[in-house]
Design an enzyme around this catalytic site. Structure first.
Site, PDB file in Angstrom:
ATOM      1  CG  HIS A 293      -1.853  -0.949   1.332  1.00 49.86           C
ATOM      2  ND1 HIS A 293      -3.167  -0.885   1.940  1.00 49.86           N
ATOM      3  CD2 HIS A 293      -2.292  -2.235   0.377  1.00 49.86           C
ATOM      4  CE1 HIS A 293      -3.956  -1.985   1.688  1.00 49.86           C
ATOM      5  NE2 HIS A 293      -3.443  -2.701   0.720  1.00 49.86           N
TER       6      HIS A 293
ATOM      7  CB  CYS B 233      -1.810   1.615   6.378  1.00 46.58           C
ATOM      8  SG  CYS B 233      -1.437   1.034   4.549  1.00 46.58           S
TER       9      CYS B 233
ATOM     10  CD  GLU C 256      -1.778   4.309   3.090  1.00 45.97           C
ATOM     11  OE1 GLU C 256      -3.018   4.753   3.069  1.00 45.97           O
ATOM     12  OE2 GLU C 256      -1.658   3.265   2.317  1.00 45.97           O
TER      13      GLU C 256
ATOM     14  CB  CYS D  31      -6.460  -0.207   5.517  1.00 42.57           C
ATOM     15  SG  CYS D  31      -4.644  -0.888   5.055  1.00 42.57           S
TER      16      CYS D  31
END
Length: 158
Positions: free
Chosen positions: A58, A91, A60, A88
């Site tokens: 992801h 993260c 992040e 999420c």
């Protein structure tokens, strides 16, 4: 737009949204992130889960990993993470462990957001580190990017 956001916040979020567009061009969910420390951009990333065949890739996570390597420390104290979509759970957990001070997200994630929309990991009373969370900076632009991406994806799936 909320006056809580500085010109530097706007610059960083604009950059993160440009990275989200880059993710979209690569066929990824359009999310981009930028990490700043001491008023300078330290690292950046965009979603690459499909390209890397890695569910943890992801925006992040990529951004946090690059920043930690750059400074030689997994603790990213006093840093600010700008992300085009509310983090999420995965993260948010990484953000907490990295000891990021503040998260600024463009738009909330009503399906999986862990900064208060669905879960509130970033400010959980059960954890010893709490993160300042602000949202709404260029929310409409981020929302449009995500909405268009998923509309196109649904049309192709028919």
């Amino acid at each position: 737009m909320n006056s809580v956001f500085s010109a530097f916040d706007e610059q960083c979020m604009d950059y993160a949204l440009g990275l989200a567009e880059k993710a979209q061009l690569a066929g990824e969910v359009p999310v981009g992130a930028v990490l700043a420390l001491n008023g300078e951009i330290l690292s950046e990333g965009f979603n690459q889960s499909i390209q890397q065949a890695d569910p943890t890739a992801h925006a992040e996570i990529i951004t946090l990993r690059l920043a930690a390597k750059k400074i030689g420390n997994y603790r990213l104290l006093h840093s600010v993470l700008y992300t085009s979509l509310e983090p999420c759970c995965m993260c948010a957990g990484a953000i907490i462990h990295a000891r990021v001070q503040r998260v600024v997200c463009a738009t909330r994630d009503p399906r999986a957001g862990a900064g208060g929309s669905v879960f509130n990991l970033l400010n959980s009373d059960q954890l010893n580190h709490h993160i300042e969370m602000e949202s709404g900076l260029f929310a409409e632009k981020s929302h449009r990017l995500l909405q268009n991406f998923f509309q196109i994806r649904r049309r192709r799936a028919r």
